[in-house]
Design a protein around this motif. Structure first.
Motif, PDB file in Angstrom:
ATOM      1  N   UNK A  12      -0.787  49.435  30.935  1.00  0.00           N
ATOM      2  CA  UNK A  12      -0.010  49.829  29.758  1.00  0.00           C
ATOM      3  C   UNK A  12      -0.143  51.323  29.476  1.00  0.00           C
ATOM      4  N   UNK A  13      -1.325  51.846  29.694  1.00  0.00           N
ATOM      5  CA  UNK A  13      -1.530  53.272  29.441  1.00  0.00           C
ATOM      6  C   UNK A  13      -0.822  54.134  30.485  1.00  0.00           C
ATOM      7  N   UNK A  14      -0.764  53.654  31.721  1.00  0.00           N
ATOM      8  CA  UNK A  14      -0.019  54.387  32.757  1.00  0.00           C
ATOM      9  C   UNK A  14       1.452  54.461  32.364  1.00  0.00           C
ATOM     10  N   UNK A  15       1.964  53.334  31.862  1.00  0.00           N
ATOM     11  CA  UNK A  15       3.351  53.284  31.431  1.00  0.00           C
ATOM     12  C   UNK A  15       3.588  54.209  30.233  1.00  0.00           C
TER      13      UNK A  15
ATOM     14  N   UNK B  64      -4.305  58.762  43.735  1.00  0.00           N
ATOM     15  CA  UNK B  64      -3.406  58.729  44.902  1.00  0.00           C
ATOM     16  C   UNK B  64      -2.031  58.209  44.507  1.00  0.00           C
ATOM     17  N   UNK B  65      -1.985  57.442  43.393  1.00  0.00           N
ATOM     18  CA  UNK B  65      -0.705  56.908  42.935  1.00  0.00           C
ATOM     19  C   UNK B  65       0.046  57.943  42.100  1.00  0.00           C
ATOM     20  N   UNK B  66      -0.713  58.784  41.424  1.00  0.00           N
ATOM     21  CA  UNK B  66      -0.075  59.768  40.562  1.00  0.00           C
ATOM     22  C   UNK B  66       0.685  60.821  41.367  1.00  0.00           C
TER      23      UNK B  66
ATOM     24  N   UNK C 270       4.090  51.200  40.247  1.00  0.00           N
ATOM     25  CA  UNK C 270       4.943  50.279  39.483  1.00  0.00           C
ATOM     26  C   UNK C 270       4.576  50.318  38.002  1.00  0.00           C
ATOM     27  N   UNK C 271       3.270  50.353  37.707  1.00  0.00           N
ATOM     28  CA  UNK C 271       2.842  50.437  36.301  1.00  0.00           C
ATOM     29  C   UNK C 271       3.370  51.707  35.647  1.00  0.00           C
ATOM     30  N   UNK C 272       3.429  52.778  36.431  1.00  0.00           N
ATOM     31  CA  UNK C 272       3.948  54.045  35.890  1.00  0.00           C
ATOM     32  C   UNK C 272       5.472  54.042  35.791  1.00  0.00           C
TER      33      UNK C 272
END
Lengths: 443, 443
Positions: B364-367, A146-148, A262-264
């Motif tokens: 970290x992997x999402x980033x 859902x975040x992607x 945020x992580x992305x």
């Protein structure tokens, strides 16, 4: 001579070459963004069984069915089929057909026409392209999907360059949990969501009378209006506003989605939490999205979607939750054309046009054209016998950025002229140097 | 639960994910080749007015018309429309509609579905994709365009990598001029061309009886058979075989086309003159093309076309000559699948899959996923909570070439593991080095 009405049928649009060229660029941008996240482009037939389309929410009044013009052969296999009205039912059918060949989670993208027999009017089309992505899980599907989705929407709309936009994100459970905590019955949930969905579109008195018609008391109405206008985006604050389990689950889910965004490293300027977003379809069960162009709220939502718990157990016999969004490409593109947000500036993909000032130079130019194409540059030889000025007209009208000219004189010196059609700047160079020079122009 | 028949309607094909992924690659190859020569992709609606489709050669027996399932509103605007059966009539209508916005010569390409209500059988589809290019001139069109077409066909078929192929080129005037010189009347021209067209497909006795049925004398038959079996490719020799004006014009035109192909440096292994090629459609007036796969003559011609003098004066009121070709994509792709010429080896466009061995590594992997995508590489984060072996299964099943793994241990050292899924080779590298290492892999 018979007189033909060559106009395209009402509601079945097409675009003149320059606009169409832009539309093709859009298709490229959207499909590249979808693909970059690993979505698998899947094309299904535009024709499906009528019963399957109707079985999964198809509106019979808007459905086009196929008939053969002459059906004298009695071949029944031609009847009972209709044109798809969206991309979701065909996805459900595709998954049902290919369950054993699909690896889940199944990330599928599609760009293609759908058909609705609506009353033709401005901005309403009977054939239009829908660009969809969906992630389908078998039995379950991580909330991180859902975040992607907003990350992808943002990539698309940044690349389209049609101005500022905002993806608004909510979780349906926040609203339904709140409504339940106010004593609103399950049977009125849909009506309540619809009223909330209309908050931005309808005047306040219409909203209030809609509440009254549905038998809400003043306390309920006040609380709902207070909540949706609060624009709360602080999760800890949100958690104190209501203690219904479903509400709290919604807040937690929303928080997970936002933290993953945020992580992305997705730019916060492009998305926001909006707890007033409901989305009409009763289909959605959790995260919901709407996308609006900041300077064009009158376009409405240009990209919407959400999380659903059941793609189509009626076809598959299995529970398959999913999350997806849809862009109504034809409508959005037309709106952007009308509003001047899209400026068709060329009607050809050609980057370099090769012109022969004298016919004797043509063989060398044909050879050079092949070399330029082999270097990955779109290159076109002008092949008609026309005066040079007319040949330049062609480049001008199509908006071709660079023109190579060679005539008898250039041929004798083994050189060419290169003209930058935007600046008017002319360069002379050795025949063998053209590719190097084009490379310096960023081609 | 109602029981639905989820099968796709007979004659309306779709492909499982791995084959579909290959088909998408084909679409990319074909559209890129078309575009590289400056062809303008133009999409027209799949629905046109029935009278226009019938007016320009539509076969009423195969035509699908649209009806609304419920037509209680009496809105007549929904009737009288049908699904297009080819891409040429829509091109003619598009040109008629946009004459004043089009710059001629108009080079248009199209890839999209057409519909024919045929009896469903293997290799015959009711919806199939046609990939067409046409160059349309206003009043006239240089013969050099006829040379460009085989250059494009050759680019496409080289890129498709489905084995050896040959574009065979002829000029219809060579045959019609020869027939006229033998005293064959104008009224028998079409029948004669059809017989010649069947030479490779039918046994000799059928050919001979076809000639007899049409009232040819032995001398005529002998001369025709002698000519088409001679495989003459020497222009000077060809010019001595017949002195009819139309024949000689055909030879000269063919010579111009071949010389331009040589100037374009097109590899001679991929094309040949074949004076026995006629092409069925009476539409064609000059250059004609057929393309065959050397090792699969049973596929028939996989790409055909030619020069025509009149695109559609019935719609435009103007003489517009053109030259074009068509690839029947769905049929060719199905044939290649069946013959093993296409080997679906992956069902995802993803190049790098990022796997979290422990949930703690996920942010970290999402980033990192965002960074890899920003570098133009198709990258996908695996988002479900599954054991690492299951996550690797996903990469395996989809045919994803590279996998990045990070768990608690890697996180503490700020490193990742990179696995090449083909060779099984594993590399350990600093988190910040992943992009550089991927670049060395050609990504």
């Amino acid at each position: 001579m018979a007189k033909f009405n060559v106009k395209n049928p009402s509601g079945f649009p097409e675009f003149a070459p320059a606009a169409e060229q832009k539309r093709q660029e859009w298709l490229q941008i959207i499909s590249t963004a979808f693909k970059s996240f690993g979505f698998i482009p899947v094309t299904t037939p535009v024709v499906e069984r009528e019963e399957n389309l109707l079985g999964k929410g198809g509106n019979a009044k808007e459905m086009y069915v196929l008939k053969r013009l002459l059906d004298e052969e009695g071949d029944k296999s031609h009847s009972g089929n209709a044109l798809r009205f969206d991309q979701t039912v065909p996805l459900a059918l595709y998954v049902a057909r290919h369950q054993n060949e699909i690896t889940f989670p199944f990330k599928r993208s599609v760009i293609g026409p759908v058909f609705r027999g609506e009353r033709a009017q401005k901005g309403r089309f009977r054939q239009f392209d829908q660009c969809d992505i969906d992630v389908i899980g078998m039995e379950k599907l991580s909330l991180l999907n859902d975040a992607q989705i907003p990350a992808i929407i943002i990539n698309v709309f940044k690349a389209l360059q049609i101005g500022a936009f905002r993806v608004r994100i909510n979780n349906r459970k926040i609203l339904t949990g709140l409504f339940k905590s106010l004593g609103i019955e399950e049977t009125k949930m849909k009506a309540t969501l619809d009223i909330v969905d209309d908050l931005e579109k309808l005047p306040r008195e219409k909203i209030l009378s809609a509440f009254t018609e549905n038998g809400f008391n003043q306390a309920q109405v006040d609380k709902i209006l207070e909540f949706v206008s609060a624009e709360s985006t602080d999760f800890e604050a949100l958690k104190t506003l209501c203690d219904h389990d479903e509400y709290l689950e919604g807040v937690t889910e929303l928080q997970t989605v936002i933290e993953a965004l945020e992580a992305m490293k997705v730019d916060k300027n492009f998305y926001q939490i909006d707890t007033s977003i409901a989305r009409g379809l009763d289909y959605y069960t959790g995260t919901v999205y709407e996308t609006t162009l900041t300077d064009h709220p009158e376009f409405g939502s240009v990209c919407s979607g959400g999380r659903y718990e059941d793609l189509a157990s009626i076809f598959t016999g299995k529970k398959m939750p999913g999350v997806g969004i849809s862009i109504g490409l034809t409508r959005l593109f037309s709106q952007c054309l009308d509003a001047g947000l899209v400026k068709p500036d060329r009607s050809s993909p050609t980057e370099v046009l090769l012109l022969a000032a004298d016919e004797v130079a043509l063989p060398n130019l044909l050879s050079l054209g092949s070399d330029i194409r082999a270097a990955g540059i779109v290159a076109e030889n002008y092949l008609e016998t026309k005066k040079l000025a007319k040949q330049f007209d062609y480049a001008d009208k199509l908006g071709i950025p660079y023109v190579v000219v060679m005539g008898e004189q250039e041929l004798s010196k083994n050189i060419v002229q290169l003209k930058d059609m935007k600046t008017g700047e002319k360069d002379e160079m050795a025949f063998d140097e053209v590719l190097n020079v084009l490379a310096t122009k960023g081609l």
